[in-house]
Design a protein around this motif. Structure first.
Motif, PDB file in Angstrom:
ATOM      1  N   ILE A   1      -2.378  -4.033  -2.076  1.00 53.17           N
ATOM      2  CA  ILE A   1      -2.994  -2.940  -1.327  1.00 53.17           C
ATOM      3  C   ILE A   1      -2.980  -3.264   0.159  1.00 53.17           C
ATOM      4  O   ILE A   1      -3.155  -4.411   0.552  1.00 53.17           O
ATOM      5  CB  ILE A   1      -4.421  -2.637  -1.816  1.00 53.17           C
ATOM      6  CG1 ILE A   1      -5.348  -3.838  -1.631  1.00 53.17           C
ATOM      7  CG2 ILE A   1      -4.403  -2.183  -3.276  1.00 53.17           C
ATOM      8  CD1 ILE A   1      -6.820  -3.522  -1.891  1.00 53.17           C
ATOM      9  N   GLY A   2      -2.766  -2.231   0.968  1.00 53.54           N
ATOM     10  CA  GLY A   2      -2.609  -2.463   2.401  1.00 53.54           C
ATOM     11  C   GLY A   2      -1.409  -3.337   2.653  1.00 53.54           C
ATOM     12  O   GLY A   2      -1.456  -4.285   3.435  1.00 53.54           O
ATOM     13  N   CYS A   3      -0.295  -3.011   2.011  1.00 50.68           N
ATOM     14  CA  CYS A   3       0.879  -3.891   1.985  1.00 50.68           C
ATOM     15  C   CYS A   3       1.608  -3.974   3.315  1.00 50.68           C
ATOM     16  O   CYS A   3       2.468  -4.839   3.497  1.00 50.68           O
ATOM     17  CB  CYS A   3       1.856  -3.429   0.901  1.00 50.68           C
ATOM     18  SG  CYS A   3       2.601  -1.796   1.207  1.00 50.68           S
ATOM     19  N   GLY A   4       1.301  -3.072   4.263  1.00 48.80           N
ATOM     20  CA  GLY A   4       1.996  -3.105   5.545  1.00 48.80           C
ATOM     21  C   GLY A   4       3.486  -2.926   5.369  1.00 48.80           C
ATOM     22  O   GLY A   4       3.948  -2.061   4.618  1.00 48.80           O
ATOM     23  N   SER A   5       4.258  -3.779   6.010  1.00 47.43           N
ATOM     24  CA  SER A   5       5.712  -3.695   5.942  1.00 47.43           C
ATOM     25  C   SER A   5       6.291  -4.326   4.677  1.00 47.43           C
ATOM     26  O   SER A   5       7.511  -4.431   4.538  1.00 47.43           O
ATOM     27  CB  SER A   5       6.336  -4.357   7.181  1.00 47.43           C
ATOM     28  OG  SER A   5       5.931  -3.670   8.358  1.00 47.43           O
ATOM     29  N   GLY A   6       5.419  -4.785   3.787  1.00 50.03           N
ATOM     30  CA  GLY A   6       5.850  -5.199   2.461  1.00 50.03           C
ATOM     31  C   GLY A   6       6.525  -6.547   2.357  1.00 50.03           C
ATOM     32  O   GLY A   6       7.140  -6.845   1.326  1.00 50.03           O
ATOM     33  N   LEU A   7       6.408  -7.401   3.382  1.00 52.41           N
ATOM     34  CA  LEU A   7       7.163  -8.655   3.381  1.00 52.41           C
ATOM     35  C   LEU A   7       6.776  -9.566   2.218  1.00 52.41           C
ATOM     36  O   LEU A   7       7.641 -10.123   1.541  1.00 52.41           O
ATOM     37  CB  LEU A   7       6.960  -9.378   4.711  1.00 52.41           C
ATOM     38  CG  LEU A   7       7.421  -8.635   5.968  1.00 52.41           C
ATOM     39  CD1 LEU A   7       7.200  -9.495   7.204  1.00 52.41           C
ATOM     40  CD2 LEU A   7       8.888  -8.245   5.866  1.00 52.41           C
ATOM     41  N   ALA A   8       5.479  -9.723   1.980  1.00 47.32           N
ATOM     42  CA  ALA A   8       5.036 -10.605   0.896  1.00 47.32           C
ATOM     43  C   ALA A   8       5.473 -10.061  -0.455  1.00 47.32           C
ATOM     44  O   ALA A   8       5.939 -10.808  -1.328  1.00 47.32           O
ATOM     45  CB  ALA A   8       3.524 -10.765   0.937  1.00 47.32           C
ATOM     46  N   LEU A   9       5.338  -8.755  -0.636  1.00 44.94           N
ATOM     47  CA  LEU A   9       5.679  -8.145  -1.919  1.00 44.94           C
ATOM     48  C   LEU A   9       7.176  -8.238  -2.199  1.00 44.94           C
ATOM     49  O   LEU A   9       7.595  -8.499  -3.339  1.00 44.94           O
ATOM     50  CB  LEU A   9       5.220  -6.690  -1.927  1.00 44.94           C
ATOM     51  CG  LEU A   9       4.831  -6.096  -3.278  1.00 44.94           C
ATOM     52  CD1 LEU A   9       3.722  -6.904  -3.920  1.00 44.94           C
ATOM     53  CD2 LEU A   9       4.414  -4.646  -3.127  1.00 44.94           C
ATOM     54  N   ILE A  10       7.976  -8.043  -1.181  1.00 46.81           N
ATOM     55  CA  ILE A  10       9.435  -8.132  -1.356  1.00 46.81           C
ATOM     56  C   ILE A  10       9.845  -9.548  -1.727  1.00 46.81           C
ATOM     57  O   ILE A  10      10.701  -9.758  -2.592  1.00 46.81           O
ATOM     58  CB  ILE A  10      10.152  -7.647  -0.076  1.00 46.81           C
ATOM     59  CG1 ILE A  10       9.957  -6.142   0.099  1.00 46.81           C
ATOM     60  CG2 ILE A  10      11.649  -7.985  -0.125  1.00 46.81           C
ATOM     61  CD1 ILE A  10      10.401  -5.605   1.446  1.00 46.81           C
ATOM     62  N   GLU A  11       9.223 -10.537  -1.086  1.00 48.56           N
ATOM     63  CA  GLU A  11       9.535 -11.925  -1.427  1.00 48.56           C
ATOM     64  C   GLU A  11       9.151 -12.236  -2.870  1.00 48.56           C
ATOM     65  O   GLU A  11       9.881 -12.916  -3.592  1.00 48.56           O
ATOM     66  CB  GLU A  11       8.825 -12.882  -0.472  1.00 48.56           C
ATOM     67  CG  GLU A  11       9.349 -12.866   0.952  1.00 48.56           C
ATOM     68  CD  GLU A  11      10.808 -13.287   1.062  1.00 48.56           C
ATOM     69  OE1 GLU A  11      11.249 -14.141   0.253  1.00 48.56           O
ATOM     70  OE2 GLU A  11      11.496 -12.753   1.938  1.00 48.56           O
ATOM     71  N   MET A  12       7.999 -11.744  -3.302  1.00 52.13           N
ATOM     72  CA  MET A  12       7.585 -11.971  -4.681  1.00 52.13           C
ATOM     73  C   MET A  12       8.518 -11.260  -5.660  1.00 52.13           C
ATOM     74  O   MET A  12       8.888 -11.814  -6.700  1.00 52.13           O
ATOM     75  CB  MET A  12       6.141 -11.506  -4.889  1.00 52.13           C
ATOM     76  CG  MET A  12       5.098 -12.457  -4.334  1.00 52.13           C
ATOM     77  SD  MET A  12       3.417 -12.126  -4.968  1.00 52.13           S
ATOM     78  CE  MET A  12       3.002 -10.669  -4.013  1.00 52.13           C
TER      79      MET A  12
END
Length: 361
Positions: A184-195
């Motif tokens: 939630i509140g992922c912003g530009s999604g950098l952490a999620l994309i890496e995961m």
């Protein structure tokens, strides 16, 4: 009439405070120069050069020598770089480069220096808020999403696999096997994309209220060719999802929310029984007296006044602020239905607490 004119003033104490103010003036000026050095990639360039003239640095960087030379003056007089007055050459010591270049990752202080110019762009509006109340919305902050993406990369992505995910026992095994994850509140999604790239068997979803951030995230995922992640514009206080995710993450998000209590309640509802909530937030106390010794205390309260608190108030929100603190955070998490909250710190990260908890069946 001056109320203090007849008081006995300790001249030595006044002089000491004057010296402190003088340091603040110089250090404030240097924050802008450090930001420029980062944005212009000058620290990265100079970390690869030996003692060099301003002309050589300008040629290597492809930038204007006159501006380079004046910027170097600030770097030398500020103790950031060394200067040889005979050869007229400049040098960035390796020990300084270790804290100023992109190669430094989470140790890169120059990234953080960008916040002061970002915050300075709304000073007039903040002064008005002191008289009129209310807040300044996200839309008024120039370069916010760009700088936040860099900051998130340093504070989250750089330590994600080595430090952050291991805080939850068995989490990486579950991610390898395949689970449903929401940021939630992922912003530009950098952490999620890496995961998503690291754990192809799992499915990842990112929610953020900013269309600009979601657009950045979608473009980045497409560029990386990551297909097990989706991003959606969503008010996270209105998710209305039940027993949907095995893991929900919130990296430096909750204290900015207009309705943080509602967001936390929505998170609890959206988790499957036995699911985990991993929340990163600022390492501060809810009590100002306990923040006096905090090495980042002044910065936390400044960013709160000029961003975190005000963007919440602009939405008619709670205005928790950056220093809502561990005590209030734990209380609000308990009110949202979490009762096994573990608060941890990481040795390399003085800015954040990491809250982990499991939804009971």
């Amino acid at each position: 009439m001056c109320n203090n004119c007849n008081l006995n003033i300790d001249a030595e104490r006044t002089d000491e405070f004057g010296q402190k103010l003088l340091q603040i003036v110089n250090h404030s000026a240097l924050s802008f120069m450090l930001s420029i050095g980062h944005r212009a990639r000058l620290f990265d360039i100079m970390s690869e050069m030996e003692h060099a003239t301003s002309e050589a640095i300008a040629e290597q960087s492809g930038m204007n020598e006159r501006y380079i030379r004046e910027w170097l003056g600030a770097m030398v007089t500020g103790g950031i770089m060394e200067y040889d007055p005979v050869l007229k050459t400049y040098f960035l010591p390796a020990e300084h480069a270790a804290l100023l270049t992109r190669a430094a990752g989470s140790n890169n202080f120059a990234t953080t220096m960008q916040w002061f110019s970002v915050l300075g762009s709304v000073e007039d509006q903040i002064v008005d808020c002191f008289s009129e109340g209310g807040g300044v919305p996200y839309s008024e902050f120039a370069r916010f999403h760009e700088v936040m993406a860099e900051e998130s990369y340093n504070s989250v992505v750089c330590g994600l696999f080595e430090h952050i995910l291991p805080l939850v026992p068995g989490l990486e095994e579950k991610l390898n096997a395949g689970i449903e994850v929401l940021d939630i509140g992922c912003g530009s999604g950098l952490a999620l994309i890496e995961m998503a790239a690291t754990f192809p068997q799992s499915r990842f979803t990112g929610f953020d209220i900013s269309e600009e951030s979601i657009g950045r995230a979608q473009a980045s995922a497409a560029k990386r060719g990551v297909t097990n992640v989706t991003f959606q514009v969503q008010d996270v206080s209105q998710m209305n999802l039940t027993n949907t995710f095995d893991l929900i993450t919130a990296f430096d998000v909750i204290h900015d929310q207009a309705k943080p209590d509602q967001v936390l309640s929505q998170v609890n509802t959206a988790l499957k029984p036995g699911g985990t909530f991993l929340m990163q937030d600022i390492a501060a106390s809810s009590n100002v007296e306990q923040n006096i010794a905090n090495p980042l205390g002044p910065m936390f309260y400044t960013i709160s006044t000029m961003h975190c608190m005000t963007v919440s108030l602009a939405q008619g929100g709670a205005g928790l602020g950056t220093c809502w603190g561990k005590e209030l955070a734990c209380s609000m998490l308990e009110e949202a239905g979490f009762n096994n909250i573990d608060v941890q710190e990481l040795p390399h990260d003085i800015m954040n607490y990491f809250y982990t908890m499991t939804k009971m069946s």
